[in-house]
Design a protein around this motif. Structure first.
Motif, short mmCIF file in Angstrom:
data_model
loop_
_atom_site.label_atom_id
_atom_site.label_comp_id
_atom_site.label_asym_id
_atom_site.label_seq_id
_atom_site.Cartn_x
_atom_site.Cartn_y
_atom_site.Cartn_z
N GLN A 82 -33.18 14.09 33.32
CA GLN A 82 -33.04 13.96 31.89
C GLN A 82 -34.15 14.13 31.12
O GLN A 82 -35.31 13.38 31.40
N ASP A 83 -34.19 15.00 30.06
CA ASP A 83 -35.46 15.14 29.23
C ASP A 83 -35.27 14.77 27.89
O ASP A 83 -36.15 15.04 27.13
N SER A 84 -34.19 14.04 27.35
CA SER A 84 -33.90 13.69 25.87
C SER A 84 -33.65 12.41 25.84
O SER A 84 -32.65 12.23 26.17
N GLY A 85 -34.36 11.62 25.15
CA GLY A 85 -33.77 10.11 24.95
C GLY A 85 -34.74 9.17 24.11
O GLY A 85 -36.09 9.69 24.34
N TYR A 86 -34.65 8.03 23.90
CA TYR A 86 -35.48 7.08 23.33
C TYR A 86 -34.90 5.64 23.70
O TYR A 86 -33.99 5.44 23.86
N GLY A 87 -35.88 4.70 23.71
CA GLY A 87 -35.47 3.36 23.51
C GLY A 87 -36.11 2.52 22.35
O GLY A 87 -37.12 3.07 21.62
#
Length: 152
Positions: A89-94
């Motif tokens: 997984q290469d895309s996301g945020y927290g």
């Protein structure tokens, strides 16, 4: 600034989650073990505000930029004919927020952690005479609670 201190920070973060759902469910479905690993860049700021009686209100907000995520799905827990899958997984945020009320060395307060992770890459695999595509779907995670800490 007056009774307040602002402290920005950044660094390197790692999140590990082991979701062990092995065994048969009440509906007859079989579960498996799934391991999530997130490598991320946290960027945040902490505010410490002095109150009366040597107490402090400490609040923190943080944005976490996902550098890379990896999902391991141990499908072999269901059947030896299934392979274990590795999905990237290469895309996301927290986003994280907490606020702690501190008196001397003891602190207590609420926190919330939120993750928004996009769909992983797809992996093609075979089981028996069939071919499948496995991927980790887009997902959101919310964790909240009360935390307490003690300085030693």
């Amino acid at each position: 600034m007056g009774n307040s201190v602002w402290a920005p920070y950044t660094g390197f973060g790692f999140r590990y989650l082991n979701n062990d759902s092995r065994g048969e469910t009440s509906t007859g479905a079989w579960g498996y073990q799934r391991v999530s690993r997130y490598y991320y860049l946290p960027i945040g700021v902490t505010n410490r505000f002095a109150l009366e009686n040597s107490s402090v209100l400490e609040s923190m907000i943080e944005f976490d930029y996902l550098i890379r995520g990896q999902q391991t799905s141990k499908l072999s827990d269901v059947s030896a004919s299934y392979p274990d899958l590795e999905n990237r997984q290469d895309s996301g945020y927290g986003i994280k927020f907490s606020s702690m009320y501190r008196v001397n060395d003891f602190a207590i307060g609420p926190y919330i952690d939120y993750w928004n992770i996009n769909k992983s890459d797809a992996v093609v695999y075979s089981a028996g005479d069939s071919t499948y595509i496995g991927y980790e779907p887009k997902n959101n995670t919310v964790e909240f609670g009360i935390k307490a800490s003690m300085r030693f």
